[in-house]
Each structure stands twice: as C-alpha cells, then as structure tokens.
Design an enzyme around this catalytic site. Structure first.
Site, PDB file in Angstrom:
ATOM      1  N   ARG A   1       0.820  -1.219   0.000  1.00 45.72           N
ATOM      2  CA  ARG A   1       0.000   0.000   0.000  1.00 45.72           C
ATOM      3  C   ARG A   1       0.845   1.256   0.000  1.00 45.72           C
ATOM      4  O   ARG A   1       0.369   2.327  -0.418  1.00 45.72           O
ATOM      5  CB  ARG A   1      -0.994  -0.029   1.170  1.00 45.72           C
ATOM      6  CG  ARG A   1      -2.098  -1.064   0.950  1.00 45.72           C
ATOM      7  CD  ARG A   1      -3.028  -1.149   2.134  1.00 45.72           C
ATOM      8  NE  ARG A   1      -2.375  -1.597   3.339  1.00 45.72           N
ATOM      9  CZ  ARG A   1      -2.077  -2.866   3.620  1.00 45.72           C
ATOM     10  NH1 ARG A   1      -2.407  -3.816   2.771  1.00 45.72           N
ATOM     11  NH2 ARG A   1      -1.459  -3.180   4.728  1.00 45.72           N
TER      12      ARG A   1
ATOM     13  N   GLU B   1       5.853 -10.715  15.398  1.00 49.11           N
ATOM     14  CA  GLU B   1       5.415 -11.413  16.603  1.00 49.11           C
ATOM     15  C   GLU B   1       5.519 -12.930  16.391  1.00 49.11           C
ATOM     16  O   GLU B   1       5.978 -13.666  17.253  1.00 49.11           O
ATOM     17  CB  GLU B   1       3.976 -11.004  16.930  1.00 49.11           C
ATOM     18  CG  GLU B   1       3.550 -11.434  18.317  1.00 49.11           C
ATOM     19  CD  GLU B   1       2.146 -10.959  18.639  1.00 49.11           C
ATOM     20  OE1 GLU B   1       1.561 -10.218  17.831  1.00 49.11           O
ATOM     21  OE2 GLU B   1       1.649 -11.345  19.711  1.00 49.11           O
TER      22      GLU B   1
HETATM   23  P1  AMP Z   1       4.906  -2.612  11.368  1.00 51.18           P
HETATM   24  O1  AMP Z   1       6.129  -3.236  10.753  1.00 51.18           O
HETATM   25  O2  AMP Z   1       4.419  -3.363  12.550  1.00 51.18           O
HETATM   26  O3  AMP Z   1       5.106  -1.133  11.632  1.00 51.18           O
HETATM   27  O4  AMP Z   1       3.752  -2.753  10.297  1.00 51.18           O
HETATM   28  C1  AMP Z   1       3.663  -1.859   9.247  1.00 51.18           C
HETATM   29  C2  AMP Z   1       3.282  -2.533   7.960  1.00 51.18           C
HETATM   30  O5  AMP Z   1       2.238  -3.485   8.138  1.00 51.18           O
HETATM   31  C3  AMP Z   1       2.786  -1.515   6.960  1.00 51.18           C
HETATM   32  O6  AMP Z   1       3.329  -1.833   5.692  1.00 51.18           O
HETATM   33  C4  AMP Z   1       1.285  -1.638   6.993  1.00 51.18           C
HETATM   34  O7  AMP Z   1       0.755  -1.591   5.695  1.00 51.18           O
HETATM   35  C5  AMP Z   1       1.011  -2.991   7.638  1.00 51.18           C
HETATM   36  N1  AMP Z   1       0.099  -2.908   8.793  1.00 51.18           N
HETATM   37  C6  AMP Z   1       0.430  -3.135  10.088  1.00 51.18           C
HETATM   38  N2  AMP Z   1      -0.630  -3.063  10.882  1.00 51.18           N
HETATM   39  C7  AMP Z   1      -1.673  -2.747  10.084  1.00 51.18           C
HETATM   40  C8  AMP Z   1      -3.069  -2.510  10.318  1.00 51.18           C
HETATM   41  N3  AMP Z   1      -3.614  -2.596  11.551  1.00 51.18           N
HETATM   42  N4  AMP Z   1      -3.839  -2.199   9.259  1.00 51.18           N
HETATM   43  C9  AMP Z   1      -3.310  -2.112   8.021  1.00 51.18           C
HETATM   44  N5  AMP Z   1      -2.017  -2.335   7.739  1.00 51.18           N
HETATM   45  C10 AMP Z   1      -1.197  -2.652   8.757  1.00 51.18           C
END
Ligand code: AMP
Length: 176
Positions: free
Chosen positions: A64, A101
């Site tokens: 996205r 996780e």
């Molecule tokens: P993180 O590595 O945990 O910061 O996760 C970020 C990535 O996961 C991004 O590329 C987001 O598109 C996706 N992502 C994580 N959590 C969500 C969520 N609750 N809703 C949509 N996309 C998420």
C-alpha cells in the site's frame, strides 16, 4: 489540513476486526483511495513537509505504500524506488530481515536503486510496530544513501513505532 479535513479522512478508513488474523484490527484505506478529494488531500499533505528539501528518491513500501509513493515522488520531482517482498525483484538486491510477533519478514531493493548520498523519503500507509519502516531505513543506509524522513498516512501510537525509529523524523497525518 483543518480538523474537519482530518475527521473526514478518518471516516474513510474502515476498521476491519480480526483481519487478516484474529486480534488484528486492519485499517482499510480503500474508501479513502476511492475519494478524489481525500486522495488529493493526503498526497498533498504527505508531500508538503518535504517540498524544497531536495529529496532524490521516494521509497515506497510494498504494497500500500506504493499507492502514495508514486504521486508523492511526482510532486517532489524525485525518483521512485519500490521496497519489495523477497523474490519480486529480478536483479541483484540488498535485503533486510526483521522479526514479527510470529516469524519474520524480509524486504528487498535493487542493489543499484539508490546512489550513495541520495536523500530518501520512505513512504507507507500505516506505521504499527515500526519493524517494516526500520528495515526500509536499513536498506537505504546499506546503499550509502540518507533517510531524510518517514512519511505515513496513519500511525498506530499504541504500538510505539516511533520508538523503533529513534534517529529518523517520522511524519504522520493521523494518529490512532
Ligand atoms: P509494522 O512493521 O508493525 O510497523 O507494520 C507496518 C506494515 O504493516 C505496513 O506496511 C502496513 O501496511 C502494515 N500494517 C500493520 N498493521 C496494520 C493494520 N492494523 N492495518 C493495516 N495495515 C497494517
């Protein structure tokens, strides 16, 4: 953006509980993307802090992040670099793995995507734990380029993603 604009954007992001796995509330941005006004507002607001900064490349994170990185790069007169999942790029790559996780993820860029000294803006839709953005930062730095900032549409503050990114300015339009 005005507080009314922010409220309108929030209404165009739909919470989908327990998707793709139980316990996750997925932030569905497709209604926002489908609104011409909202899409223009978001692209303009994400771009605005970086106008005149001399960004050479915008790095969009699969998948996205690509949707915003393209128009942001166009506005900044910068190049676009896709930060991709493994085995999607056809030539030599730099890679970075990071823990989730459950399990792990890997991101990759073409080894020649950034020139040493390039000023890079990383763009994604959601900042959650920050692991994905931190891996993207590492890829830019492996190439000898400089991360000027990370710009996201939305930050899930309860997951403290900024703590994983202590040395990089993070800009987010919406904090949840
Ligand atoms: P993180 O590595 O945990 O910061 O996760 C970020 C990535 O996961 C991004 O590329 C987001 O598109 C996706 N992502 C994580 N959590 C969500 C969520 N609750 N809703 C949509 N996309 C998420």
């Amino acid at each position: 953006m005005t507080p009314e604009d922010i409220s309108s954007l929030r209404r165009l992001i739909v919470d989908v509980p327990d998707w793709p796995t139980p316990g996750v509330v997925f932030k569905d941005i497709t209604p926002l993307l489908a609104s011409a006004d909202a899409l223009r507002q978001v692209v303009d607001a994400v771009t605005e802090p970086y106008l005149g900064v001399g960004i050479d490349k915008v790095a969009g994170i699969e998948a996205r992040g690509f949707l915003f990185a393209g128009p942001v790069a166009y506005h900044l007169d910068a190049g676009l670099v896709p930060v991709r999942k493994p085995d999607k790029l056809p030539r030599a790559v730099l890679t970075r793995s990071y823990d989730l996780e459950y399990g792990s993820n890997t991101l990759a860029v073409h080894a020649d995507a950034f020139a040493p000294g390039d000023k890079v803006l990383i763009v994604d839709d959601v900042l959650a734990t920050g692991g994905t953005a931190a891996a993207a930062v590492d890829l830019v730095q492996q190439a000898g380029a400089t991360v000027i900032g990370i710009a996201v549409l939305m930050e899930l503050s309860f997951l403290a993603g900024r703590a994983a990114l202590p040395d990089v300015p993070v800009s987010s339009l919406l904090t949840i």
